[in-house]
Design a protein around this motif. Structure first.
Motif, PDB file in Angstrom:
ATOM      1  N   LEU A  70     -12.413  -0.833  40.298  1.00  0.00           N
ATOM      2  CA  LEU A  70     -11.969   0.042  39.196  1.00  0.00           C
ATOM      3  C   LEU A  70     -12.576   1.442  39.288  1.00  0.00           C
ATOM      4  O   LEU A  70     -12.371   2.280  38.412  1.00  0.00           O
ATOM      5  CB  LEU A  70     -12.328  -0.595  37.851  1.00  0.00           C
ATOM      6  CG  LEU A  70     -11.496  -1.829  37.496  1.00  0.00           C
ATOM      7  CD1 LEU A  70     -12.055  -2.530  36.273  1.00  0.00           C
ATOM      8  CD2 LEU A  70     -10.039  -1.445  37.264  1.00  0.00           C
ATOM      9  N   GLY A  71     -13.351   1.682  40.325  1.00  0.00           N
ATOM     10  CA  GLY A  71     -13.820   3.043  40.590  1.00  0.00           C
ATOM     11  C   GLY A  71     -15.074   3.480  39.862  1.00  0.00           C
ATOM     12  O   GLY A  71     -15.433   4.654  39.906  1.00  0.00           O
ATOM     13  N   ILE A  72     -15.763   2.560  39.191  1.00  0.00           N
ATOM     14  CA  ILE A  72     -16.968   3.002  38.479  1.00  0.00           C
ATOM     15  C   ILE A  72     -18.246   2.684  39.254  1.00  0.00           C
ATOM     16  O   ILE A  72     -19.303   3.197  38.929  1.00  0.00           O
ATOM     17  CB  ILE A  72     -17.049   2.418  37.053  1.00  0.00           C
ATOM     18  CG1 ILE A  72     -17.040   0.898  37.089  1.00  0.00           C
ATOM     19  CG2 ILE A  72     -15.941   2.954  36.185  1.00  0.00           C
ATOM     20  CD1 ILE A  72     -17.454   0.287  35.780  1.00  0.00           C
ATOM     21  N   LEU A  73     -18.146   1.846  40.255  1.00  0.00           N
ATOM     22  CA  LEU A  73     -19.294   1.557  41.106  1.00  0.00           C
ATOM     23  C   LEU A  73     -18.947   1.950  42.536  1.00  0.00           C
ATOM     24  O   LEU A  73     -17.813   1.775  42.976  1.00  0.00           O
ATOM     25  CB  LEU A  73     -19.660   0.065  41.068  1.00  0.00           C
ATOM     26  CG  LEU A  73     -20.065  -0.541  39.728  1.00  0.00           C
ATOM     27  CD1 LEU A  73     -20.344  -2.033  39.886  1.00  0.00           C
ATOM     28  CD2 LEU A  73     -21.302   0.150  39.175  1.00  0.00           C
TER      29      LEU A  73
END
Lengths: 269, 296
Positions: free
Chosen positions: B50-53
């Motif tokens: 989801l692109g947050i890590l």
């Protein structure tokens, strides 16, 4: 740009912290000098008249110096809060999950400080012109405009403080810690470092520390009066030239924003 | 068609390796249960995709790269907790999500109706119960009619009433034909809702496939008789009985799925064996999960 700005507006228009701090700024920026007029009735010895605070062209300097304090305090806090509150409520990470890319998220904050700076500068210009016109006898356009690029310097000053606040917000993330560090650095830490530097190495490099460069865009007008005395003592003055402060600030703003973006882009959210 | 392809995904937090060359394919239209014990790497996997890590190594691709950097616009996701602006009401919060997703939507009543929150649409988020917050988060995932829905522990921290409410909503959402990825500890729920499961442990995919295929559909039977030796001999002679294990005063065995347990009772009667105990037990996802995660 409009989409990102409207998104930021939607997020914070009902936030009481942002509203109150911004409202304080909007009220205090034009009125504080008038309150001071009522409180400090006597003129300092070295000034010919207390009217110097309110007359063109010097009203630009005094209003700017008041704005300097108010911007560093109220608008700096607003920016830190706008970043760290989103970390605390995890809406920053949710915005990314929902589809906003990191660049757009960062640009949203950047556009916000840009708009804040523009509005703060407009308030500064309008209130300065009104106070100046009311208090200056025999003013003309040439006298009004004799501001030495004060609006531009004011705008850069706003951008400087708020981009520094943005950097602190994005790197520290925790609101209490970020506000504490911001306050300590702006109010004390850099001043202490500068004076330690003068003590160890009296050189005009001490003027180029970031907050000093930004502060010198709208310095304490009394310092301008005393700067010649300092120059005689140390071979260099306390204050940067207006051009030096503008160029230095622009470089620091770019640096703050660059580091803030790098920190935000590379770290886990 | 694959909606998500994960290849050799690796992520470490300091010296702790959260994901270790994880490979996973999610096909369109399926409902995936992502299972694993605490710390197995489920949330880290979801955080990365989801692109947050950030990831240390490996790749992942959404929708075969069809949407480039815009892929998250076609995903509705909740990770860990419902995250909204506490001082805004449901409508304002959903409006922000819609603006992020570039969806022109001015009326959120229909979405709020789906999660039974229409009556509280003007209440501020901070005044909601945990169950209501979770339902609002589910509502937010539905904005823009995304192709993929991701729910990470959607019933975490909820009381039985809240779990029941969220379960109802999830079942409805999952029945709409979307691709759903659900990380959960509630194996019973996953078994009921999901068509596929992926079991992760120590950051490695241990098993994946259809729920039905993953489960051993043979019935497990606990059986006892006065003549235990005779019973054991009978069981060993029957072709549809397997895994005969004698434990104290009970014999455990599996009865082939095409045979009815009552036939075993009839056979014992024919052989003159008097059964004193006969209990049939279907293997659950929980049994399979515990077996997979225990053996490693």
């Amino acid at each position: 740009m409009f989409r990102l700005l409207s998104l930021e507006y939607k997020k914070f228009r009902k936030n009481s912290v942002v509203s109150i701090l911004t409202l304080f700024y909007i009220i205090l920026a034009p009125t504080l000098i008038l309150v001071a007029k009522e409180i400090f009735k006597s003129t300092p010895d070295f000034l010919p008249s207390s009217n110097v605070f309110f007359e063109f062209p010097t009203v630009w300097d005094y209003m700017g110096y008041i704005g300097n304090w108010l911007t560093s305090f109220f608008l700096g806090f607003v920016v830190i809060y706008m970043v760290t509150s989103e970390v605390a409520s995890k809406t920053m990470r949710q915005s990314i999950i929902n589809g906003l890319n990191r660049k757009d998220y960062f640009l949203g904050k950047l556009y916000t400080i840009l708009i804040f700076s523009v509005f703060a500068t407009i308030i500064y210009i309008i209130s300065t012109v009104i106070i100046g016109i009311v208090h200056t006898d025999g003013y003309d356009m040439e006298l009004i405009m004799d501001s030495n690029w004060a609006p531009l310097r004011y705008f850069l000053m706003c951008m400087g403080y708020m981009s520094f606040a943005l950097l602190i917000g994005f790197t520290m993330r925790k609101s209490g810690l970020a506000i504490f560090f911001y306050l300590v650095y702006v109010m004390m830490l850099e001043v202490v470092i500068r004076y330690l530097q003068v003590w160890a190495w009296p050189h005009e490099a001490m003027k180029w520390w970031p907050m000093n460069v930004i502060e010198d865009l709208m310095p304490n007008p009394f310092f301008r009066l005393g700067d010649q005395f300092i120059k005689n003592e140390y071979d260099f003055g306390l204050l940067l030239s207006d051009n030096g402060a503008m160029i230095g600030s622009a470089i620091y703003i770019a640096l703050f924003l660059g580091i803030a973006w790098n920190s935000f882009n590379k770290r886990d959210i | 068609m694959s909606v998500l392809s994960i290849k050799n995904l690796t992520k470490s937090y300091g010296k702790v390796r959260a994901l270790n060359n994880l490979n996973l394919e999610i096909e369109a239209g399926n409902i995936y249960g992502l299972l694993g014990p605490n710390g197995s790497g489920k949330t880290t996997t979801l955080g990365i995709i989801l692109g947050i890590l950030g990831k240390d190594n490996g790749t992942y691709e959404w929708f075969d790269g069809e949407y480039g950097n815009q892929h998250r616009m076609h995903i509705g996701a909740i990770l860990e907790t419902p995250n909204f602006y506490p001082y805004l009401d449901a409508v304002d919060n959903l409006d922000i999500v819609a603006r992020i997703k570039n969806v022109k939507q001015s009326n959120f009543d229909e979405i709020l109706e789906q999660v039974n929150l229409a009556h509280r649409k003007t209440s501020k988020f901070h005044s909601y119960s945990l169950g209501m917050k979770q339902r609002l988060a589910i509502a937010a995932t539905l904005i823009g009619n995304p192709k993929v829905l991701i729910f990470d522990e959607p019933t975490n921290g909820l009381d039985p009433q809240g779990i029941s409410e969220v379960r109802d909503v999830l079942t409805r959402v999952a029945s709409n034909g979307n691709t759903v990825i659900m990380a959960s500890h509630l194996l019973d729920e996953v078994e009921k809702i999901c068509s596929h499961v992926a079991i992760i442990k120590d950051g490695v995919l241990r098993k994946t496939g259809q729920v039905g295929a993953l489960l051993n559909n043979d019935a497990q039977v606990h059986i006892a008789a006065e003549d235990m030796l005779g019973l054991e001999n009978m069981l060993l002679s029957l072709p549809y009985i397997s895994n005969v294990v004698k434990r104290d005063h009970i014999i455990e065995c599996n009865v082939s799925q095409d045979k009815n347990v009552s036939e075993l009772n009839a056979k014992a009667f024919q052989e003159g064996l008097l059964l004193t105990h006969l209990v049939s037990k279907k293997q659950s996802l929980e049994d399979e999960f515990l077996e997979i995660t225990k053996e490693l």
